[in-house]
Design an enzyme around this catalytic site. Structure first.
Site, short mmCIF file in Angstrom:
data_model
loop_
_atom_site.label_atom_id
_atom_site.label_comp_id
_atom_site.label_asym_id
_atom_site.label_seq_id
_atom_site.Cartn_x
_atom_site.Cartn_y
_atom_site.Cartn_z
N ASN A 9 -43.89 -23.22 14.35
CA ASN A 9 -43.04 -24.40 14.39
C ASN A 9 -42.66 -24.63 15.85
O ASN A 9 -41.84 -23.91 16.40
CB ASN A 9 -41.78 -24.15 13.53
CG ASN A 9 -40.77 -25.27 13.66
OD1 ASN A 9 -41.05 -26.31 14.25
ND2 ASN A 9 -39.58 -25.06 13.10
N LYS A 11 -41.10 -26.98 17.10
CA LYS A 11 -39.80 -27.66 17.25
C LYS A 11 -39.93 -28.81 18.26
O LYS A 11 -40.99 -29.44 18.32
CB LYS A 11 -38.71 -26.65 17.64
CG LYS A 11 -38.65 -25.48 16.64
CD LYS A 11 -37.41 -24.63 16.75
CE LYS A 11 -37.46 -23.51 15.72
NZ LYS A 11 -36.25 -22.71 15.69
N HIS A 94 -35.64 -27.54 7.11
CA HIS A 94 -35.35 -26.53 8.14
C HIS A 94 -33.84 -26.52 8.41
O HIS A 94 -33.19 -27.57 8.38
CB HIS A 94 -36.12 -26.85 9.42
CG HIS A 94 -36.10 -25.73 10.41
ND1 HIS A 94 -35.01 -25.48 11.20
CD2 HIS A 94 -37.01 -24.77 10.69
CE1 HIS A 94 -35.28 -24.41 11.95
NE2 HIS A 94 -36.47 -23.95 11.66
N GLU A 96 -32.21 -26.40 11.03
CA GLU A 96 -31.79 -27.30 12.11
C GLU A 96 -31.65 -28.73 11.61
O GLU A 96 -30.79 -29.48 12.08
CB GLU A 96 -32.79 -27.19 13.28
CG GLU A 96 -32.63 -25.85 14.01
CD GLU A 96 -33.88 -25.31 14.65
OE1 GLU A 96 -34.87 -26.05 14.81
OE2 GLU A 96 -33.89 -24.09 14.99
N GLU A 166 -35.43 -18.11 6.19
CA GLU A 166 -35.01 -18.04 7.58
C GLU A 166 -33.49 -17.89 7.66
O GLU A 166 -32.77 -18.91 7.59
CB GLU A 166 -35.42 -19.31 8.34
CG GLU A 166 -36.90 -19.60 8.33
CD GLU A 166 -37.31 -20.49 9.51
OE1 GLU A 166 -38.16 -20.04 10.28
OE2 GLU A 166 -36.77 -21.58 9.67
N GLY A 172 -33.81 -17.92 16.77
CA GLY A 172 -33.66 -18.10 18.21
C GLY A 172 -32.64 -17.17 18.85
O GLY A 172 -32.25 -17.37 20.00
N SER A 213 -36.71 -15.13 14.82
CA SER A 213 -36.97 -14.16 15.89
C SER A 213 -38.14 -13.22 15.59
O SER A 213 -38.13 -12.07 16.00
CB SER A 213 -35.71 -13.37 16.23
OG SER A 213 -34.69 -14.24 16.72
N GLY A 234 -40.86 -19.73 15.64
CA GLY A 234 -40.47 -20.71 16.63
C GLY A 234 -40.90 -20.28 18.02
O GLY A 234 -42.04 -20.45 18.43
P1 13P Z 1 -37.49 -18.46 16.25
O1 13P Z 1 -38.80 -17.77 15.92
O2 13P Z 1 -37.47 -19.07 17.62
O3 13P Z 1 -36.31 -17.61 15.95
O4 13P Z 1 -37.40 -19.73 15.25
C1 13P Z 1 -37.57 -19.53 13.90
C2 13P Z 1 -37.67 -20.85 13.25
O5 13P Z 1 -36.71 -21.58 13.15
C3 13P Z 1 -38.97 -21.26 12.74
O6 13P Z 1 -38.86 -22.38 11.93
#
Ligand code: 13P
Length: 255
Positions: A9, A11, A94, A96, A166, A172, A213, A234
């Site tokens: 992803n 983002k 997601h 976010e 997640e 992150g 992560s 991510g």
């Molecule tokens: P990270 O791998 O940066 O923690 O992000 C995970 C994520 O939100 C994937 O959709």
């Protein structure tokens, strides 16, 4: 066995030109890896360009969101009709999007139905925040998100879906659930709830990813768990070398 699936992803990172470069590097490195499904999810503006790079490979393409209506006066939105034929997958719900753009279980469910109708496979995201985790509410909360997302879907539709667990506090942040914790939540809040909603066949067929992560150092721990079928990545998907290491980490399933 469920086929492992590693999705990047990206983002809101990568211009179209940058996305092309990254997709090309990934393609060169994983072209022969048929055992693991690899999916790239660039921003909308790079979807067509990345499709051009991966077109005759086994790598799949995913969008990061979509609206549920096919067309209309919805300035700024992208419809399932626009993604159909271009993408294989679409990330829905997601955290976010739930946190910053007001998505709810109801809107996620509308998008799930629209995606499936248009032959797009949802990668639907669920996960608790830190306060819920510390209050011991994880299982109930994630279970309720699964019920909301799958509401009104047939067993046949449900089996196609990919779920990404997640935990919000792990996204992150460099913090992760332990592989055992993640596996336990996936069993208790995702597979058992699917078994209640449908049956054991659906519960055992749906592929579930862990996200939050994931990096080259911890991927094998997650992929070594029996109920974790992949990762939604991510940060570590934004560079070819780390993403390719993650994809290869999924081969632990075959050892
Ligand atoms: P990270 O791998 O940066 O923690 O992000 C995970 C994520 O939100 C994937 O959709």
């Amino acid at each position: 066995m469920r086929k492992p699936i590693i999705a990047g992803n990206w983002k809101m990172f990568k211009t179209s030109a940058e996305a092309v470069l990254l997709a090309r590097e990934v393609r060169e490195a994983v072209a022969d890896l048929g055992q693991v499904e690899v999916v790239l999810c660039p921003p909308f503006t790079a979807l067509a360009a990345v499709e051009g790079i991966i077109a005759d490979s086994k790598i799949g393409l995913g969008a990061q969101n979509m609206f549920w209506e096919e067309q209309g006066a919805f300035t700024g939105e992208i419809s399932p009709l626009m993604l159909q034929g271009l993408c294989d997958y679409v990330i829905l719900g997601h955290s976010e999007r739930r946190q910053y753009f007001g998505e709810t279980d109801e809107t996620v469910n509308k998008k799930m139905k629209a995606a499936l109708f248009h032959k797009l496979i949802p990668i639907v995201c669920v996960g608790e925040n830190l306060a819920q985790n510390e209050a011991g509410e994880t299982e109930a909360f994630v279970g309720s998100q699964i019920k909301g997302a799958f509401a009104g879907l047939s067993a046949e539709q449900a089996t196609k879906i990919v779920v990404a667990y997640e935990p919000i506090w792990a996204i992150g942040t460099g913090k992760t659930a332990t592989p055992e914790q993640a596996n336990r939540i996936i069993v208790a809040s995702i597979r058992q709830v699917l078994a209640e909603l449908y049956d054991n066949n659906v519960a055992e067929t749906v592929r579930v990813q862990y996200g939050g992560s994931v990096n080259p150092g911890n991927v094998e721990g997650f992929m070594g768990q029996p109920d974790i079928d992949g990762a939604l990545v991510g940060g570590a998907s934004l560079k070819a070398d780390s993403f390719v290491t993650l994809v290869k980490g999924a081969l632990v399933k075959f050892r």
